[in-house]
Design an enzyme around this catalytic site. Structure first.
Site, PDB file in Angstrom:
ATOM      1  N   ASP A  76       0.858  -1.176   0.000  1.00  0.00           N
ATOM      2  CA  ASP A  76       0.000   0.000   0.000  1.00  0.00           C
ATOM      3  C   ASP A  76       0.901   1.235   0.000  1.00  0.00           C
ATOM      4  OD1 ASP A  76      -2.338   1.587   0.307  1.00  0.00           O
ATOM      5  OD2 ASP A  76      -1.989   1.687   2.458  1.00  0.00           O
ATOM      6  N   LYS A 125      -2.926  27.882  -9.907  1.00  0.00           N
ATOM      7  CA  LYS A 125      -1.882  26.902  -9.573  1.00  0.00           C
ATOM      8  C   LYS A 125      -2.286  25.559 -10.168  1.00  0.00           C
ATOM      9  CE  LYS A 125      -3.817  25.555  -5.058  1.00  0.00           C
ATOM     10  NZ  LYS A 125      -3.673  25.609  -3.602  1.00  0.00           N
TER      11      LYS A 125
END
Length: 1187
Positions: free
Chosen positions: A392, A560
């Protein structure tokens, strides 16, 4: 069985609120969870069934039955039943202990308390007593107890925020909302208690992103979808309280449906032993047939002469029947080739190895006082054979903490450390962070070590001001003050939290917002900006913008986003700054940082009004609304002026890079399976050095249909294997041929490749006709990253590698979304992280930090495999040597099934005389030290290739044992033939012969070890001393007087072992047995040394040799020509903010000079929900199949 049958028939579910009696008639599962395998009633039958799946246990049971038949038994039955009962009891106790801890863990979860509305009162109720249809109250930061229909919450319009990290690994918050008809219930207990709505919905399933249902209440029906549901495993965030109605409980919840079943795991050595036991039994049958035929012939030709001595009646004499009985007698006598003590010893060795893991201080995490824990004792040697690791990301590789590390402003990098001469240096503990104490609103946990940025702000650098102003304005963060008056940010994504906190510390403090304004304190001055438009983020745009009017009346667009997108929108005048910033971004990306480009644009008032009018018209459209809005966003987000870039570090767990590097050197392939976005997963891949710029290619599979996925895989294979290889390979290939073909091709591939595949593409790739292409391509790549995958898809990927590659796999994770793959892999490792204990409870091993994985595998795993293999080789050798003496003796005793040894020696040989030396070797033996195992990861390779114990090694042990048995029998036989002792009497009696062979055997067996410690000395010499003590005791007059029938060898030991010639025979037998082995080992080490042999030689010659690790090149890259863009953000929050739906009414918005964009007030939730479900493709769930 009844429950499973009931669930399979459940097509839809009907639940009535506050009516347990109504719901009980459907027999829905309660909220109790079970991860345990047994209960009091099922333990004995299930455990015995599992244990007798071992061929050896069934074999010993069969032998026990034979020994109960007096006509064929040469050995008493207790020699088998006692060890058999012992090993079954030990294993049962161990399994019961493991399951007891599972029960204990289940009880901890089941006994958690939750507030449940019962009889018009809120009462604390245990989780396991929560029923379907109950109304449950949740408070901030609480785990959700069951799958709930959200009824109301403390937030405006009954919104609530949840963290789904345990379900999908994502850390950004998700929004859920209640229906307007139930949101009116609020926190009124009386109204909630009278709520009697009926929900008709889908049956329990594992689809995390889908829910369909209808709520019937007050004579009207309301459709339900996934955005009205809070799933078990989620955590309530930024919401004071909420009420929900239980729809699915316990095993029916989507979390548990994705968890998979607990499987009975066995090691490859266990499976090999099952095969070998069958082979050995076949071998014993062959020996028994030979001896039985010999007995029949002997009885027919010679036996008549003994008839009168044996008192046989004439009618009972039958040579064939005698041979038949002799066959079974020899099966019993020769069964000690695989004695039951083998399995007792294996369990003891595994238990010892497990304690070594538990006691390892180098795997103890002092930060949280968490030791490593071996939660099972049956899989240790498998840790030394791992070929694939499935990991993970969030919480396993990363700490789930974002920190603002660097930035580029107007062509200048800030965040690096410089010396007095202005030269860039490495960060050390001596570096002083920037002092933010002058800013009372600063976040005290924020650290920045480059003082030049603060100096630029003090000097009034306008570009720095504009840069930080953009960070303080362009975001979706919400602010509030706590009871102490401190400013608290509620962030939807940790990236935004890091950027806004950085601006806050440098003097640009985001204070508050309304739907029309944003208030920022700029270097002590309060400034209010009118929010004119919010151009939201999505995965296609990869950017977000705000349009504001500053107090001076100027309209500005602040943007952004990803550098690859934003740089195309820049004004041509930015070319020089663009080149400089690109170099900076490449440097940031090379350091594994997550980057965003920052730009702005000054807008003309007239132009903005015209654009704004077109946006209003587009919002009013019914058809092609999204396309028109996207076009208008593109129109205004152009001719931007570049300000710079940000670099945020997704903090890795300590030691992750070194661990991955070491494991890669050990030829272990690491796959990352995460629910996170593709850009984030790729960025972490580079940060961990699993992906590198030196790789020849990184294949990205992102097709949305089966045809697209197949074509992308085909092109990738053509690139990897070459045109001829790919075109000649069909979709249907026999598995064995495919594996052989892959092994040949793997050797011819030069360079490293990586594969990145999305969850929706993976769903198609896991279909039967594409599986071969996927696994063939993936296994040829050094690194594989699967992003946007569901918990069940993680398990499917693990199963795919297990079934198609027949490789030993390990899965490691820290959340509930990792449980299914942890259960599916051969070895499951849980990290005691921030996402709860579900992964730990389902795991085989657990510890606190990913970095401990390398020690678990390279040291404990390798040692366990090495020791177990050496133990098995030596055990089989000693028992072949011990047992086959009976076979040679049979030719000299008329095939009468007489044992060559004293019966007590046979009973005690494996249990007492040789058990401790062999156990000492199996528990303590080591070829190299733990540090050398870490420094030379290549030592791990023999386990992966299964070199230390296999069928070939078994036959070598068998041949060695046969040779030793020949020496043990024929040297004493030849030496005793017609020989007199020192006293002139014959010493060639049966008893002296037996004692001589037994003594030689014990000494030969005791001397083999390569790692002499105090414990080894005590065990080995103690066992030899024990043998002589027991021998003289059993041959003494005293014990013969007490048990004359049980100890017939009276006085023999004293008589035999006082003869010098006996000791010479023992010496000769020992030397003849040991010397060939010693010579062979010496020549092998000298002429064909293994890596461990070379390391031992190097350590002996150079005690202070520097380890290989210190010679490795630095793994960090200085630059990279790729984008480091990654942004954990969810589309829809811009519309949520500008609608004002998530803002409390006590702060009414002030009037603004220009109206904000008029969004459709009923569409913001739908848009948010729609865009949420886009992040995890619903199609991928449709394609999954329960394992």
């Amino acid at each position: 069985m009844f429950c499973s049958k009931k669930k399979s028939l459940e097509v839809e579910r009907t639940v009535k609120a506050n009516d347990r009696e109504y719901n009980e008639k459907f027999q829905y599962a309660d909220n109790r969870i079970h991860t345990s395998k047994y209960n009091v009633l099922t333990f004995l039958p299930i455990n015995l069934f599992e244990q007798f799946q071992r061929v050896a246990n069934a074999y010993f049971l069969f032998l026990l039955i034979l020994q109960l038949i007096p006509e064929i038994s040469s050995l008493t039955w207790f020699t088998t039943i006692v060890p058999l009962v012992l090993v079954i009891t030990m294993t049962a106790v161990k399994d019961a202990t493991d399951d007891y801890f599972r029960h204990k863990s289940d009880n901890q979860v089941n006994n958690r308390l939750s507030e449940v509305l019962i009889n018009s009162k809120l009462q604390n109720e245990k989780w396991m007593n929560v029923k379907v249809g109950d109304i449950v109250k949740l408070e901030n930061n609480q785990f959700v107890a069951a799958d709930l229909l959200l009824l109301s919450s403390s937030e405006p319009h009954s919104l609530c925020y949840i963290e789904t990290a345990e379900l999908d690994g994502e850390t950004n918050l998700k929004v859920r909302h209640a229906l307007s008809v139930t949101s009116e219930l609020g926190a009124d207990i009386n109204r909630l208690a009278k709520f009697d709505g009926i929900v008709v919905c889908e049956a329990p399933n594992n689809k995390l992103d889908k829910f369909m249902g209808v709520l019937s209440w007050k004579d009207s029906k309301h459709s339900l979808n996934n955005e009205n549901i809070i799933l078990r495993g989620c955590i309530l965030r930024n919401t004071s309280w909420c009420f929900g109605m239980v729809i699915f409980a316990g095993p029916d919840t989507k979390l548990i449906q994705n968890s998979g079943k607990t499987k009975f795991k066995r090691t490859s050595i266990d499976r090999l032993l099952n095969t070998l036991v069958l082979w050995i039994f076949g071998f014993l049958v062959c020996l028994g047939i030979i001896l039985a035929i010999g007995n029949s012939i002997w009885e027919n030709q010679v036996g008549d002469q003994f008839r009168t001595f044996l008192f046989w009646k004439e009618g009972e004499k039958n040579s064939v029947f005698s041979g038949f009985l002799t066959f079974w007698s020899y099966i019993i006598i020769l069964n000690t080739v695989v004695p039951i003590s083998l399995y007792v010893s294996m369990e003891v060795i595994r238990l010892g190895h497990s304690y070594f893991i538990n006691w390892d201080r180098r795997m103890y995490y002092s930060g949280k006082s968490i030791p490593a824990e071996a939660r099972t004792t049956t899989l240790n040697e498998e840790l030394g054979q791992i070929e694939y690791i499935f990991s993970d990301k969030t919480g396993t590789l990363t700490q789930n903490i974002m920190t603002f590390k660097k930035c580029s402003i107007n062509g200048k990098i800030y965040g690096e450390v410089h010396d007095d001469m202005g030269q860039k240096t490495h960060m050390t503990k001596k570096n002083e962070p920037v002092d933010f104490s002058v800013n009372p609103q600063a976040d005290r946990t924020f650290q920045f070590f480059d003082h030049r940025l603060m100096e630029s702000i003090k000097l009034g650098d306008s570009k720095a001001y504009e840069f930080l102003r953009l960070l303080a304005l362009c975001h979706t963060v919400m602010s509030e003050e706590n009871s102490a008056g401190q400013l608290i940010y509620q962030v939807q994504s940790p990236d935004e939290g890091a950027l806004v906190t950085a601006a806050r510390n440098f003097g640009f403090i985001f204070k508050s917002r309304t739907p029309e304004t944003i208030t920022v304190e700029e270097l002590g001055t309060l400034m209010t900006y009118q929010l004119l438009a919010f151009l939201d983020f999505n995965n296609i745009r990869k950017r977000m913008s705000v349009i504001v009017r500053n107090p001076e009346g100027q309209i500005k667009l602040y943007c952004k986003g990803a550098d690859t997108i934003l740089f195309e929108k820049l004004h041509p005048s930015n070319e020089d700054l663009l080149n400089l910033t690109t170099d900076h971004l490449s440097e940031f990306a090379g350091e594994g940082l997550r980057t965003l480009a920052i730009a702005y644009r000054d807008l003309d008032d007239k132009y903005f009004k015209e654009w704004h009018k077109m946006l209003e018209d587009a919002n009013a459209l019914m058809d092609e609304r999204d396309e028109r809005i996207a076009g208008l966003y593109e129109e205004i987000e152009r001719d931007l002026m570049l300000l710079g870039a940000t670099a945020v570090e997704d903090k890795l767990q300590e030691g992750v890079i070194e661990t991955i590097t070491n494991l890669s050197l050990a030829d272990i392939k690491i796959w990352v399976l995460t629910g996170d976005k593709q850009e984030t997963a790729i960025n972490i891949g580079y940060a961990c050095n699993m992906l590198t710029d030196d790789m020849k290619d990184v294949f990205i599979i992102s097709g949305n249909t089966a045809v697209e996925v197949r074509e992308e895989l085909r092109k990738a294979k053509e690139n990897l294997f070459g045109q001829n290889r790919s075109s000649s390979n069909g979709h249907v290939v026999f598995e064995k041929q495919q594996l052989e073909l892959d092994s040949v091709v793997e050797e011819t591939i030069t360079g490293d490749y990586a594969l990145v595949i999305n969850g929706h593409s993976l769903a198609h790739a896991l279909e039967s006709d594409v599986k071969n292409d996927l696994i063939e391509l993936a296994c040829m790549c050094k690194t594989v990253v699967c992003c946007r995958v569901t918990p069940l898809q993680k398990a499917q990927v693990v199963e795919l590698v297990k079934n198609y590659r027949h490789a030993v796999t390990l899965a490691i994770g820290d959340g509930a979304n990792d449980v299914s793959m942890i259960k599916s892999a051969h070895i499951g490792v849980g990290i005691s992280g921030q996402e709860g204990l579900q992964a730990v409870l389902a795991s085989d091993y657990s510890f606190a930090q990913f970095r401990y994985l390398q020690r678990l595998l390279l040291v404990h795993g390798r040692w366990s495999y090495f020791r177990m293999c050496k133990f098995l080789r030596y055990f089989f050798y000693k028992n072949f040597a011990f047992t086959l003496v009976h076979f040679w003796f049979g030719f000299f005793c008329g095939f009468s099934a007489q044992t060559v040894y004293d019966q007590w020696f046979i009973a005690l040989f494996n249990i007492v005389y040789t058990s401790l030396p062999v156990l000492a070797m199996g528990i303590f033996d080591q070829d190299v030290s733990d540090q050398s195992s870490m420094d030379y990861p290549q030592l791990y390779e023999p386990g992966q290739l299964n070199l230390l114990f296999n069928k070939h090694k078994f036959f070598i042990c068998m041949a060695h044992g046969i040779y030793t048995s020949l020496v043990l029998f024929f040297i004493p036989y030849g030496a005793f033939y017609n020989v007199a002792g020192e006293d002139g009497q014959l010493i060639a009696d049966y008893q002296s012969f037996a004692v001589t062979m037994a003594t030689s055997l014990v000494i030969v067996i005791a001397l083999d070890t390569s790692y002499w410690t105090v414990i080894n000395h005590v065990f080995i010499w103690g066992s030899v001393a024990t043998y002589f003590s027991v021998l003289f005791t059993m041959h003494s007059n005293g014990i013969f007087g007490i048990f004359p029938n049980q100890f017939p060898f009276v006085g023999n030991a004293r008589h035999s072992l006082t003869q010098k010639c006996i000791w010479l025979v023992i010496l000769l037998t020992t030397v003849a047995s040991v010397m060939p082995v010693v010579v062979f080992r010496f020549l092998k080490v000298d002429l064909f040394p293994t890596l461990s042999d070379q390391i031992r030689q190097r350590q002996k010659s150079q005690k202070k040799a520097r380890p290989l690790r210190s010679q490795r090149p630095q793994t960090r890259r200085s630059s990279s020509r790729r984008s480091g863009y990654a942004f954990a953000h969810q589309e829809g929050y811009g519309e949520l903010i500008t609608s004002g739906r998530n803002m409390r009414a006590k702060n009414p918005p002030p009037a603004s000079g220009l109206e904000k964009t008029p969004y459709n007030s009923t569409s913001w939730i739908e848009n948010l929900c729609k865009k949420t479900t886009d992040t995890v493709s619903s199609f991928s769930q449709d394609k999954t199949v329960k394992l």
